[in-house]
Design a protein around this motif. Structure first.
Motif, PDB file in Angstrom:
ATOM      1  N   LEU A 381       0.689  -1.135  -0.012  1.00  0.00           N
ATOM      2  CA  LEU A 381      -0.080  -0.062   0.031  1.00  0.00           C
ATOM      3  C   LEU A 381       0.916   1.184   0.154  1.00  0.00           C
ATOM      4  O   LEU A 381       0.592   2.176  -0.747  1.00  0.00           O
ATOM      5  N   PHE A 382       2.146   1.042   0.808  1.00  0.00           N
ATOM      6  CA  PHE A 382       2.792   2.295   0.799  1.00  0.00           C
ATOM      7  C   PHE A 382       3.294   2.590  -0.665  1.00  0.00           C
ATOM      8  O   PHE A 382       3.325   3.873  -1.112  1.00  0.00           O
ATOM      9  N   TYR A 383       4.141   1.738  -1.467  1.00  0.00           N
ATOM     10  CA  TYR A 383       4.129   2.029  -2.721  1.00  0.00           C
ATOM     11  C   TYR A 383       3.105   2.485  -3.688  1.00  0.00           C
ATOM     12  O   TYR A 383       3.332   3.231  -4.600  1.00  0.00           O
ATOM     13  N   ILE A 384       2.166   1.870  -3.488  1.00  0.00           N
ATOM     14  CA  ILE A 384       0.866   2.457  -4.270  1.00  0.00           C
ATOM     15  C   ILE A 384       0.523   4.012  -4.099  1.00  0.00           C
ATOM     16  O   ILE A 384       0.397   4.678  -4.937  1.00  0.00           O
ATOM     17  N   VAL A 385       0.663   4.309  -2.719  1.00  0.00           N
ATOM     18  CA  VAL A 385       0.243   5.748  -2.268  1.00  0.00           C
ATOM     19  C   VAL A 385       1.561   6.493  -2.959  1.00  0.00           C
ATOM     20  O   VAL A 385       1.382   7.564  -3.365  1.00  0.00           O
ATOM     21  N   LEU A 386       2.949   6.169  -2.690  1.00  0.00           N
ATOM     22  CA  LEU A 386       3.868   6.834  -3.330  1.00  0.00           C
ATOM     23  C   LEU A 386       3.532   6.903  -4.692  1.00  0.00           C
ATOM     24  O   LEU A 386       4.128   8.063  -5.302  1.00  0.00           O
ATOM     25  N   SER A 387       3.331   6.036  -5.397  1.00  0.00           N
ATOM     26  CA  SER A 387       3.135   5.945  -6.928  1.00  0.00           C
ATOM     27  C   SER A 387       2.122   7.263  -7.233  1.00  0.00           C
ATOM     28  O   SER A 387       2.133   7.947  -8.142  1.00  0.00           O
ATOM     29  N   LEU A 389       1.108   9.528  -5.391  1.00  0.00           N
ATOM     30  CA  LEU A 389       1.710  10.923  -5.085  1.00  0.00           C
ATOM     31  C   LEU A 389       2.768  11.457  -6.044  1.00  0.00           C
ATOM     32  O   LEU A 389       2.271  12.565  -6.644  1.00  0.00           O
ATOM     33  N   LEU A 390       3.479  10.640  -6.835  1.00  0.00           N
ATOM     34  CA  LEU A 390       4.226  10.933  -7.990  1.00  0.00           C
ATOM     35  C   LEU A 390       3.366  11.166  -9.126  1.00  0.00           C
ATOM     36  O   LEU A 390       3.665  12.276  -9.600  1.00  0.00           O
ATOM     37  N   ILE A 391       2.400  10.636  -9.565  1.00  0.00           N
ATOM     38  CA  ILE A 391       1.469  10.925 -10.663  1.00  0.00           C
ATOM     39  C   ILE A 391       1.003  12.114 -10.392  1.00  0.00           C
ATOM     40  O   ILE A 391       0.827  13.008 -11.129  1.00  0.00           O
ATOM     41  N   SER A 392       0.300  12.299  -9.121  1.00  0.00           N
ATOM     42  CA  SER A 392      -0.479  13.787  -8.863  1.00  0.00           C
ATOM     43  C   SER A 392       0.789  14.697  -8.971  1.00  0.00           C
ATOM     44  O   SER A 392       0.341  15.826  -9.538  1.00  0.00           O
ATOM     45  N   HIS A 393       1.920  14.637  -8.663  1.00  0.00           N
ATOM     46  CA  HIS A 393       2.898  15.766  -8.554  1.00  0.00           C
ATOM     47  C   HIS A 393       3.369  16.184 -10.126  1.00  0.00           C
ATOM     48  O   HIS A 393       3.413  17.285 -10.531  1.00  0.00           O
ATOM     49  N   LEU A 394       3.360  14.925 -10.960  1.00  0.00           N
ATOM     50  CA  LEU A 394       3.834  15.218 -12.306  1.00  0.00           C
ATOM     51  C   LEU A 394       2.363  15.855 -12.852  1.00  0.00           C
ATOM     52  O   LEU A 394       2.769  16.775 -13.791  1.00  0.00           O
ATOM     53  N   LEU A 395       1.090  15.302 -12.802  1.00  0.00           N
ATOM     54  CA  LEU A 395       0.091  16.444 -13.199  1.00  0.00           C
ATOM     55  C   LEU A 395      -0.194  17.721 -12.886  1.00  0.00           C
ATOM     56  O   LEU A 395      -0.213  18.598 -13.594  1.00  0.00           O
ATOM     57  N   PHE A 396       0.529  18.177 -11.579  1.00  0.00           N
ATOM     58  CA  PHE A 396       0.482  19.142 -11.082  1.00  0.00           C
ATOM     59  C   PHE A 396       1.498  20.160 -11.923  1.00  0.00           C
ATOM     60  O   PHE A 396       1.263  21.054 -12.205  1.00  0.00           O
ATOM     61  N   ILE A 397       2.634  19.595 -12.014  1.00  0.00           N
ATOM     62  CA  ILE A 397       3.712  20.109 -12.776  1.00  0.00           C
ATOM     63  C   ILE A 397       3.238  20.310 -14.345  1.00  0.00           C
ATOM     64  O   ILE A 397       3.387  21.350 -14.819  1.00  0.00           O
ATOM     65  N   ASN A 398       2.374  19.497 -14.688  1.00  0.00           N
ATOM     66  CA  ASN A 398       2.093  19.637 -16.366  1.00  0.00           C
ATOM     67  C   ASN A 398       1.100  20.865 -16.306  1.00  0.00           C
ATOM     68  O   ASN A 398       1.256  21.544 -17.163  1.00  0.00           O
ATOM     69  N   VAL A 399      -0.008  20.757 -15.425  1.00  0.00           N
ATOM     70  CA  VAL A 399      -0.891  22.110 -15.290  1.00  0.00           C
ATOM     71  C   VAL A 399      -0.139  23.391 -15.103  1.00  0.00           C
ATOM     72  O   VAL A 399      -0.584  24.298 -15.645  1.00  0.00           O
ATOM     73  N   TYR A 400       0.893  23.289 -14.099  1.00  0.00           N
ATOM     74  CA  TYR A 400       1.555  24.387 -13.590  1.00  0.00           C
ATOM     75  C   TYR A 400       2.368  25.023 -14.978  1.00  0.00           C
ATOM     76  O   TYR A 400       2.263  26.251 -15.278  1.00  0.00           O
ATOM     77  N   PHE A 401       2.931  24.266 -15.676  1.00  0.00           N
ATOM     78  CA  PHE A 401       3.499  24.609 -16.983  1.00  0.00           C
ATOM     79  C   PHE A 401       2.752  25.241 -17.988  1.00  0.00           C
ATOM     80  O   PHE A 401       3.101  26.032 -18.832  1.00  0.00           O
ATOM     81  N   LYS A 402       1.618  24.478 -18.129  1.00  0.00           N
ATOM     82  CA  LYS A 402       0.661  25.184 -19.188  1.00  0.00           C
ATOM     83  C   LYS A 402       0.206  26.387 -18.600  1.00  0.00           C
ATOM     84  O   LYS A 402      -0.080  27.278 -19.648  1.00  0.00           O
ATOM     85  N   TYR A 403       0.005  26.758 -17.377  1.00  0.00           N
ATOM     86  CA  TYR A 403      -0.575  27.955 -16.929  1.00  0.00           C
ATOM     87  C   TYR A 403       0.402  28.963 -17.230  1.00  0.00           C
ATOM     88  O   TYR A 403       0.128  29.921 -17.702  1.00  0.00           O
ATOM     89  N   LYS A 404       1.789  28.520 -16.862  1.00  0.00           N
ATOM     90  CA  LYS A 404       3.073  29.518 -17.305  1.00  0.00           C
ATOM     91  C   LYS A 404       2.932  29.816 -18.613  1.00  0.00           C
ATOM     92  O   LYS A 404       3.213  31.012 -18.917  1.00  0.00           O
ATOM     93  N   LYS A 405       2.516  28.728 -19.478  1.00  0.00           N
ATOM     94  CA  LYS A 405       2.950  28.984 -20.790  1.00  0.00           C
ATOM     95  C   LYS A 405       1.665  30.082 -21.301  1.00  0.00           C
ATOM     96  O   LYS A 405       1.940  31.039 -22.200  1.00  0.00           O
ATOM     97  N   SER A 406       0.646  29.747 -20.797  1.00  0.00           N
ATOM     98  CA  SER A 406      -0.742  31.044 -21.261  1.00  0.00           C
ATOM     99  C   SER A 406      -0.454  32.012 -20.419  1.00  0.00           C
ATOM    100  O   SER A 406      -0.649  33.128 -21.398  1.00  0.00           O
ATOM    101  N   GLU A 407       0.084  32.287 -19.482  1.00  0.00           N
ATOM    102  CA  GLU A 407       0.603  33.510 -18.821  1.00  0.00           C
ATOM    103  C   GLU A 407       1.393  34.188 -19.581  1.00  0.00           C
ATOM    104  O   GLU A 407       1.260  35.585 -19.766  1.00  0.00           O
ATOM    105  N   LYS A 408       2.617  33.416 -20.271  1.00  0.00           N
ATOM    106  CA  LYS A 408       3.494  34.066 -21.012  1.00  0.00           C
ATOM    107  C   LYS A 408       3.030  34.658 -22.221  1.00  0.00           C
ATOM    108  O   LYS A 408       3.357  35.887 -22.696  1.00  0.00           O
ATOM    109  N   ASN A 409       2.001  34.198 -23.009  1.00  0.00           N
ATOM    110  CA  ASN A 409       1.362  34.611 -24.110  1.00  0.00           C
ATOM    111  C   ASN A 409       0.578  35.710 -23.784  1.00  0.00           C
ATOM    112  O   ASN A 409       0.536  36.776 -24.462  1.00  0.00           O
ATOM    113  N   TYR A 410      -0.163  35.684 -22.461  1.00  0.00           N
ATOM    114  CA  TYR A 410      -1.018  36.692 -22.205  1.00  0.00           C
ATOM    115  C   TYR A 410      -0.283  37.962 -21.956  1.00  0.00           C
ATOM    116  O   TYR A 410      -0.636  39.119 -22.357  1.00  0.00           O
TER     117      TYR A 410
END
Length: 580
Positions: A381-387, A389-410
């Motif tokens: 279960l620990f490894y599942i939770v860790l995985s 969390l990692l996926i969630s972190h990657l998704l957050f980074i992806n959303v963050y960079f998309k936001y930054k890209k949009s912000e740069k265009n704006y």
């Protein structure tokens, strides 16, 4: 709710006894007191914790000395309330013997109904039901409608206890409202139990009305016991409605009353604690919920009072200690569940279908055996939770960079707009110095086609040019900033009709009237916000109003649609570029 105590049948079978006011019971009861007075004293003192046993003893002694068979029988009835099950049964057996030749239509049905109540109070529902059925049989033979009613009501309470709430409600409603031979106290008790059944079948408005009626009536009559019964039922109503804090407030008051001087029955004690625990569980205050559930377990160990909802108590405790990794307590409550479940299965076989889906006996047995393997599972279960969390972190980074890209265009769009405004201002100043005609600062939106090709066929060239000149005045004098401008109002102002004006704007401006008006306002805003520091220091709602908009949202939406960048970023970039 509290699976409220059955109406004590002695209140309505044979003589009708009313709740007595508190009396100071003397150790030596005066012999001049009548049987009626003693009966009233006895049943009143039982409710109000008086010296009922001494009254019953004296009553029977008086009846035997006078060889009064009717009152000897009543003495046995009184005394059976004061004894444990074996001795109480002996008194009822004596009652049966002494009334074996009675011509009264209350016997032998009364004996079986009293035995039914006695077994019910001692949690032997199967024997209770058997005696209620016999009581009903003899009541029908003697045509005693009150005893028939009480047999039906008692069986209805059993149905409520095992979950047949709709059947219970049907019977209680009939006798509470359609039986004119039931007295006020009896109807009050029926309504109390009817409200409980209504809650169970989700007739919440009907339940609430009955509870409020009971609260007001008991308060008016200063009947503390019935008041707290209704208050407890109101707590259950609020629990069922998920108004957990309201439920807790009322139930805590009930707990204080029922547990003080032993005012309440086993049912009052257990169900008050049960619904307090469930209310705290609803608020996710698990520690408090567990505290009340553990008190219930202590009561069960002390009184051996078993009821179906205990399964909920023990499964909650099992879950809680499982979550907290307390194996010792988890195993303890699993064992307690098995013991309670065994009793319930023996006494309430016909409700065995109500076993919780998550914690039936085989499932719990398997869980008990699997506890030793839990640590290994936790590692996985620990490894599942860790995985995760990692996926969630990657998704957050992806959303963050998309936001930054949009912000740069704006930001780029905003910077281009500001630069365009600055260039226009420089050009305007140069033209003023050289005496040249000043050009518009608006964003380029118009076509540069030949005016003859753009002239509508339905409008003459002279009229078209006249309208265009009026529009030039409209634009140059910033009349588009006025609030409430419509196609009709502008047409009237420039002395033409709406159709002509709309056609000219569509043809020469390349847009409809609404877009034309919005573009003029936003272009004005783009320029003035960049050039006028005081203007952009105002709050957005004020700026929107100055530009002719009804509200802030309409302005910000129009700004982004026209420019391609949010107003907030445009204002931020103005400040950034001004400070450099």
């Amino acid at each position: 709710m509290m699976k409220i105590k059955l109406l004590l049948l002695f209140l309505i079978i044979g003589s009708v006894f009313f709740h007595a006011q508190t009396h100071n019971i003397e150790k030596n009861i005066p012999e001049r007191r009548t049987y009626e007075e003693l009966e009233k004293e006895f049943y009143g003192s039982r409710i109000e914790e008086g010296n009922s046993k001494s009254i019953a003893d004296y009553y029977l002694k008086k009846a035997k000395s006078e060889k009064n068979i009717i009152h000897i029988a009543e003495g046995y009835v009184m005394l059976h309330f004061e004894e444990d099950l074996p001795n109480a049964l002996k008194y009822l057996d004596s009652l049966q013997y002494i009334t074996r030749n009675s011509k009264e239509n209350t016997y032998p049905a009364r004996i079986y109904l009293l035995k039914g109540n006695l077994y019910f109070r001692n949690d032997n529902l199967q024997s209770a039901l058997n005696n209620y059925i016999l009581g009903l049989k003899y009541a029908k033979e003697k045509g005693n409608k009150r005893q028939i009613a009480m047999a039906h009501i008692s069986i209805a309470y059993l149905n409520n206890y095992i979950g047949k709430h709709a059947e219970t409600a049907k019977v209680l409603r009939h006798y509470a409202y359609d039986a004119d031979y039931m007295n006020k106290d009896e109807k009050n008790s029926l309504k109390l139990n009817l409200a409980d059944a209504y809650i169970e079948i989700n007739k919440m408005d009907s339940a609430y009305a009955l509870i409020q009626e009971g609260l007001q009536d008991s308060k008016k009559n200063k009947d503390n016991y019935r008041y707290h019964q209704n208050l407890g039922l109101l707590g259950y109503y609020n629990l069922h409605s998920k108004n957990y804090q309201k439920a807790i407030d009322g139930l805590l008051e009930c707990e204080k009353y029922f547990f003080t001087n032993n005012n309440g029955s086993k049912r009052n004690h257990n169900y008050t604690l049960l619904y307090l625990g469930k209310s705290y569980a609803g608020l996710q205050e698990k520690e408090k919920a567990v505290g009340f559930f553990r008190k219930i377990d202590s009561l069960v160990l002390k009184t051996n009072y078993i009821y179906p909802e205990l399964r909920e108590v023990y499964t909650y405790l099992i879950d809680y200690y499982k979550e907290n990794d307390d194996k010792e307590k988890q195993l303890y409550y699993v064992d307690r569940f098995f013991k309670v479940d065994k009793v319930l299965d023996t006494q309430f076989r016909y409700i065995s279908r109500e076993l919780p889906r998550r914690y039936d006996t085989p499932e719990l047995q398997q869980e008990k055996e699997d506890i030793t393997n839990e640590l290994t599972k936790r590692k996985s279960l620990f490894y599942i939770v860790l995985s995760l969390l990692l996926i969630s972190h990657l998704l957050f980074i992806n959303v963050y960079f998309k936001y930054k890209k949009s912000e740069k265009n704006y930001k780029k769009i905003a910077q281009d707009l500001i630069q365009s405004v600055n260039e226009n201002r420089v050009g305007k100043n140069r033209d003023q110095e050289t005496g040249k005609e000043i050009q518009s600062e608006t964003l380029p939106v118009e076509n540069t086609e030949n005016s003859e090709e753009r002239t509508p066929r339905t409008i003459s060239e002279d009229i078209a040019q006249t309208i265009l000149k009026e529009l030039d005045i409209f634009e140059s004098k910033d009349q588009f900033l006025n609030k409430g401008i419509t196609l009709g109002s502008l047409a009237k102002k420039i002395k033409t009709n709406s159709k002509y004006l709309s056609e000219i704007i569509n043809t020469y401006k390349g847009k409809n009237f609404a877009t034309y008006l919005n573009d003029l306002r936003i272009d004005y805003a783009i320029s003035r916000l960049a050039n006028d520091k005081k203007f952009r220091s105002y709050k957005i709602p004020f700026i929107a109003e100055e530009l002719g908009y009804n509200n802030e949202q309409a302005f910000t939406l129009a700004f982004k649609k026209r420019t391609g960048t949010p107003l907030s970023i445009y204002l931020k970039e103005i400040e950034n570029m001004s400070s450099n």
